[in-house]
Scaffold this active site. Structure first.
Site, PDB file in Angstrom:
ATOM      1  CG  MET A   1       0.494   9.436  -1.234  1.00 59.63           C
ATOM      2  SD  MET A   1       1.447  10.969  -1.299  1.00 59.63           S
ATOM      3  CE  MET A   1       1.122  11.508  -2.960  1.00 59.63           C
TER       4      MET A   1
ATOM      5  CD  GLN B   1      -1.257   2.085  -6.324  1.00 58.42           C
ATOM      6  OE1 GLN B   1      -0.725   1.147  -6.913  1.00 58.42           O
ATOM      7  NE2 GLN B   1      -1.770   3.115  -6.977  1.00 58.42           N
ATOM      8  CD  GLU B   2      -2.207   5.597  -1.229  1.00 56.23           C
ATOM      9  OE1 GLU B   2      -3.106   4.823  -1.548  1.00 56.23           O
ATOM     10  OE2 GLU B   2      -2.265   6.820  -1.445  1.00 56.23           O
ATOM     11  CB  SER B   3       4.463   7.624  -1.142  1.00 56.75           C
ATOM     12  OG  SER B   3       5.053   6.565  -0.400  1.00 56.75           O
TER      13      SER B   3
ATOM     14  CG  LEU C   1      -1.823   1.190   1.458  1.00 56.62           C
ATOM     15  CD1 LEU C   1      -2.711   1.496   0.263  1.00 56.62           C
ATOM     16  CD2 LEU C   1      -2.700   1.003   2.704  1.00 56.62           C
TER      17      LEU C   1
END
Ligand code: GLU
Length: 465
Positions: free
Chosen positions: A314, A295-297, A292
């Site tokens: 994020m 995926q976010e940052s 995760l």
């Protein structure tokens, strides 16, 4: 007698009326470039602008949405709205009837085609192709003009919808060869249609304006709005809002195995111990938290986006506050905030949703908001699917981008496809991380016992085996 007399010679001052009513009524359309319900409530370029205007006038905002462009103008004709703010182009035909404000944005109509298919380069090329535009749009007006003056054989269909997403969808389904949409709309929607490209610009840049009701005295209101635009222009607010709402496409990370692989060996080691610790504290599989965070940052604790989300996970400012995160750019705080948020979402989901579906739905909610996820579940049920299965809900989330479906939901338009792609990406990263662990022959941790760990952890680990 007196009333009739007054009606005949004097029109109502729309500004005075709004102020007396204490409410500004705006008609718009539910789409990513205008107004929609985001993770943290209502948002969109027109929503942000009209909300500021309402504040400036000292009244509250009531924003109503309709499902086609002609409906917008009908609302004005019926005096059911004070302003139409919906990414509308200034056109000759419209200003004949409706007073328009100054421009607050400029965009270019573009012909869109599917890369790899025949690419038209001129109006002449378009004459042999099937073409679609939104019904009642500035583009329909433009095509009529082009047909009259230069291309009598030009033919097209007009789609009775308010969101250009439908046009791009028709193109994707190969139901039309080309479509015409505005540059700002295409930029925002393109990430959902990676095969589509701009064939050429259909003419000059055009003005985006607000329209007002035709039979009122709008002089004061027009003055107030145009001053308001000038002020937003000079203090930089307009630029900021444009950037936030139209200047970017909410980047859907394409699965780039090479980049991810490099990040696993170059970036992850610096945060691995921290991610493992936080995951343990929140009883989440660390591979999931790591996936995760990537995926976010892309594991960058200083990441920022123009929409105001920041840090490793994020987080938006309100979410961070709610989670007690003081410094979003601090990797540990961000990871803890994100982990807590994810756990909270998992906790809130109905009991019937079992693992691993529970995890995928929580991840989707992390991105799109739990309200929209509930809408997708309700829609799944209505269509005879099982709302507790991710594979069924996953198919309905993208439908929340189509008015036909979202108009019967509680929270309306949502970027459902983006949430689905995000979950797919995370699942991919998750399994690569697991796989890497296995190939490194690290011993797997013993399965935790029921009373200490929630089922989540066990099932997620089980799934990955
Ligand atoms: N700007 C267009 C109009 O005013 C609507 C958006 C579009 O069709 O791309 O009609």
């Amino acid at each position: 007698m007196l009333l009739i007399g007054l009606g005949a010679c004097e029109k109502y001052d729309s500004l005075a009326e709004i102020q007396a009513r204490g409410e500004l009524v705006v008609v718009s359309r539910n789409s990513p470039t205008t107004y929609y319900l985001g993770k943290n409530g209502p948002t969109g370029f027109e929503y942000a602008l009209t909300e500021l205007l309402a504040k400036e006038l000292g009244v509250t905002l009531r924003l109503e949405t309709v499902f086609s462009l002609p409906d917008i103008f009908q609302q004005l004709e019926r005096n059911e709205a004070d302003i139409a703010a919906a990414g509308l182009t200034l056109t000759d035909q419209r200003v004949d009837t409706f007073p328009a404000t100054d421009a607050y944005y400029r965009m270019t109509p573009q012909v869109i085609y599917v890369a790899g298919q025949f690419r038209p380069r001129s109006i002449f090329d378009m004459q042999d192709m099937s073409l679609a535009v939104l019904k009642g749009s500035s583009h329909a007006e433009l095509l009529r003009e082009i047909q009259r003056i230069q291309a009598p054989n030009l033919a097209w269909i007009e789609v009775d919808e308010a969101d250009t997403l439908h046009l791009l969808d028709l193109l994707k389904q190969q139901e039309t060869d080309i479509v015409v949409v505005d540059s700002n709309e295409f930029a925002v929607q393109q990430s959902l249609f990676p095969r589509q490209s701009v064939a050429f610009d259909l003419g000059e840049e055009q003005d985006m304006v607000w329209y007002l009701p035709p039979d009122k005295d709008n002089e004061n209101l027009l003055g107030a709005i145009n001053n308001f635009f000038l002020q937003l222009q000079s203090d930089g607010t307009l630029e900021r809002l444009r950037d936030q709402h139209l200047g970017h496409t909410d980047g859907i990370t394409r699965m780039n195995a090479f980049t991810f692989d490099r990040a696993m060996s170059h970036k992850l080691p610096a945060y691995k111990a921290l991610i493992k610790q936080v995951a343990k504290d929140y009883q989440i599989d660390w591979h999931l938290l790591a996936a995760l965070a990537y995926q976010e940052s892309q594991w960058n604790p200083k990441a920022t986006s123009p929409t105001g989300v920041r840090g490793m996970m994020m987080l938006t400012l309100p979410t961070a506050r709610e989670l007690g995160v003081e410094n979003r750019l601090d990797a540990e705080q961000s990871l803890r905030g994100g982990a807590r948020y994810l756990k909270e979402l998992m906790r809130r989901l109905p009991k019937n949703i079992k693992q691993p579906d529970r995890t995928w739905m929580a991840l989707a909610a992390y991105n799109v908001g739990i309200g929209h996820l509930y809408d997708a579940r309700a829609l799944t049920e209505r269509q005879g699917g099982n709302p507790d299965l991710w594979q069924d809900v996953e198919k309905r989330l993208p439908l929340l981008q189509q008015s036909k479906y979202y108009k019967n939901t509680r929270f309306g338009y949502a970027r459902g496809q983006e949430a689905v792609t995000l979950v797919q990406n995370i699942r991919h990263y998750f399994s690569v991380l697991e796989w890497q662990d296995i190939t490194e022959k690290q011993p797997m941790p013993p399965l935790p016992s029921d009373d200490y760990f929630p089922e989540t952890v066990q099932d997620v680990e089980f799934l990955a085996l």
